[in-house]
Design an enzyme around this catalytic site. Sequence first.
Site, PDB file in Angstrom:
ATOM      1  N   GLU A   1      30.347 -16.589  -3.013  1.00  0.00           N
ATOM      2  CA  GLU A   1      29.408 -17.398  -3.773  1.00  0.00           C
ATOM      3  C   GLU A   1      29.550 -16.997  -5.232  1.00  0.00           C
ATOM      4  O   GLU A   1      29.328 -15.840  -5.587  1.00  0.00           O
ATOM      5  CB  GLU A   1      27.978 -17.091  -3.312  1.00  0.00           C
ATOM      6  CG  GLU A   1      27.316 -18.252  -2.620  1.00  0.00           C
ATOM      7  CD  GLU A   1      25.879 -17.929  -2.281  1.00  0.00           C
ATOM      8  OE1 GLU A   1      25.566 -17.972  -1.091  1.00  0.00           O
ATOM      9  OE2 GLU A   1      25.099 -17.608  -3.200  1.00  0.00           O
TER      10      GLU A   1
ATOM     11  N   ASP B   1      15.679 -16.921 -10.116  1.00  0.00           N
ATOM     12  CA  ASP B   1      16.300 -15.608  -9.976  1.00  0.00           C
ATOM     13  C   ASP B   1      15.417 -14.484 -10.494  1.00  0.00           C
ATOM     14  O   ASP B   1      14.690 -14.653 -11.473  1.00  0.00           O
ATOM     15  CB  ASP B   1      17.640 -15.587 -10.714  1.00  0.00           C
ATOM     16  CG  ASP B   1      18.707 -16.341  -9.948  1.00  0.00           C
ATOM     17  OD1 ASP B   1      18.982 -15.940  -8.804  1.00  0.00           O
ATOM     18  OD2 ASP B   1      19.235 -17.339 -10.482  1.00  0.00           O
TER      19      ASP B   1
END
Lengths: 266, 400
Positions: free
Chosen positions: A49, A60
Amino acid sequence: MSRIQTTFATLKQQGKTALIPYITAGDPHPKHTVNLMHTLVKNGADMIELGVPFSDPMADGPVIQRASERALVHKVGLTAVLAMVKEFRQTNQTTPIVLMGYANPIEAIGPTVFADRAKTADVDGVITVDYPPEECSEFVKELRARDIDPVFLLSPTTEPKRVELIVNQASGFVYYVSLKGVTGAANLDIVEVSARVASIREQTNLPVGVGFGIRDAATAKATAAIADAVVVGSRMVQEIEASNDDNLLENVAALMKELKTAVDAA
Amino acid sequence: MQLYDMPDARGHFGQFGGTFVAETLVEALDELRLMYEKYRHDPEFLAEYSYDLKHFVGRPSPIYHAKRLSDQIGGAQIFLKREDLNHTGAHKINNTIGQALLAKRMGKPRVIAETGAGQHGVATATIAARLGLECVVYMGSEDVKRQAPNVFRMKLLGATVVPVESGSKTLKDALNEAMRDWVTNVHNTFYIIGTVAGPHPYPMMVRDFQAVIGIEAKEQMMEMAGRQPDAVVACVGGGSNAMGIFYPYIDVPNVRLIGVEAAGHGIETGMHAAPLTANSPVGVLHGNRTYLMQDVDGQIIETHSVSAGLDYPGVGPEHAWLKDIKRAEYVAITDDEAMAAFHNLCRTEGIIPALESSHALAHAQKMAKTMSKDQIVLVNLSGRGDKDINTVAKLANITL
């Protein structure tokens, strides 16, 4: 069959779970990214990823935010990330690459241009954190027309009815986010995750990856026992953050080996 | 009859708006949408809201004919909608009361907010104190510095103020951090967004709670002038005070609606916060699609304005829509022009306006000059300027 489908099919035959490390492209410096990708593969990554840096990474936690900031110092955007994938592909045509990022860099060039460029760079899947299925049907069409898998997230709060909607749009695999909150937060409850993954499997034949909260061999092993893929993000980025130019590849290789052993032992 | 009927069921204003959020927030937004649909026309809820607006905020806020200012300009008559006279000193409280009452009905004991100038943070802390809710306010560390009096006010009101150190350390980063909090604590937390941006239903809900400004203004203009104004002028950062006064006027013909963005050091310098005036491209940020200041890679670029409340790279999706359908016009005013208008209102009318509102005043003065004396420009004076005295003193080299 797409590279992602082939990878999952092969692992299934071998009775194994995929290990998917996450790194942010351009972190700690763009010169390291392709080497890091090869190091990940050499030490057990079944898929990678690759994070596309964004100025406002709302979903995040602090670890991946800092990775984005480090990459943005060197102006690493979508164009640079796709060039890195292309370079990686010169010596690796088998490991699937899934881009993970936010909608706006894609919006900036438009979904069609993005899909064309992603195809040219030989990207295999795309996760766009803030594109829920209701808002990106055009985008999904463009990806699927080029055999790129749109990968969607499922969360602990996703109702079964929505799971249905999402798995109908997704291909490649679905990614169960095992915690409420941002990346890198708190500890995961493996019993609860296990129950959720089982219920998702009742609604789809797609492989189910699990991520968020996997931080060591023990959590990786426990997750591998219930999922088709284990995604390790913040822990991987922490290792990169704690390294210097001299020991970066060595440290990342060591962490990967530890995680791979744990996942294979499940 | 209201002909204008936006947004659609999924929160779209044409191509703008929508719900661009991580999967973890989808259920929370669905719940909020359903609860808001349930209560927006509920007589008991509306009665409670109106009671607080009247007795706690002090509404209706008056409309004031700024005669000395109008004479000085020598053109159209300038009227001011006095949102600066509200409890807490700005229009922001209209919305925080609405959302906090909703939070209470949804059984959420904790509210969070983002704030730029601090007005929305103060308004949230105020209603949280009154309703006994825990309150956490995220504020960019740059803004914490330039809006110290408001930080102190929030603390006095019992709120926790969290300085945000990421990114440009201003409003957009505070919003990012509040979103992260919400994703993590969604079970017990209500996110009170302060402007007409964010994912659906926020742009619609905040507009509806702020529409009281325009609803009152329409009645008051008839009483005071026997007619509606020729133009309504309001500053636009995210755009909540502008949407509040524009919305009830959208269907009224011959009333120009003018939004004033922050041109900072000048649009041509790139140091501004005026995505509409600068023709910024369309993008996705903070849950909605809108015009956004960004570079070729789609990274959000840093904005500049002397006024923290306008220092935002995007704009509410309904403004983007009103621009595209040409129902509203958007212009920009520089830091210097806003400062001049600030001082001018202090001296001619005895009113210290917020630096945000000073942008609207500056443009109203420019316009009024070109209009005849029997025409009317209504300015939304969205807040008072007490919070800005440190900024103004610094710019004028005055030691307090």
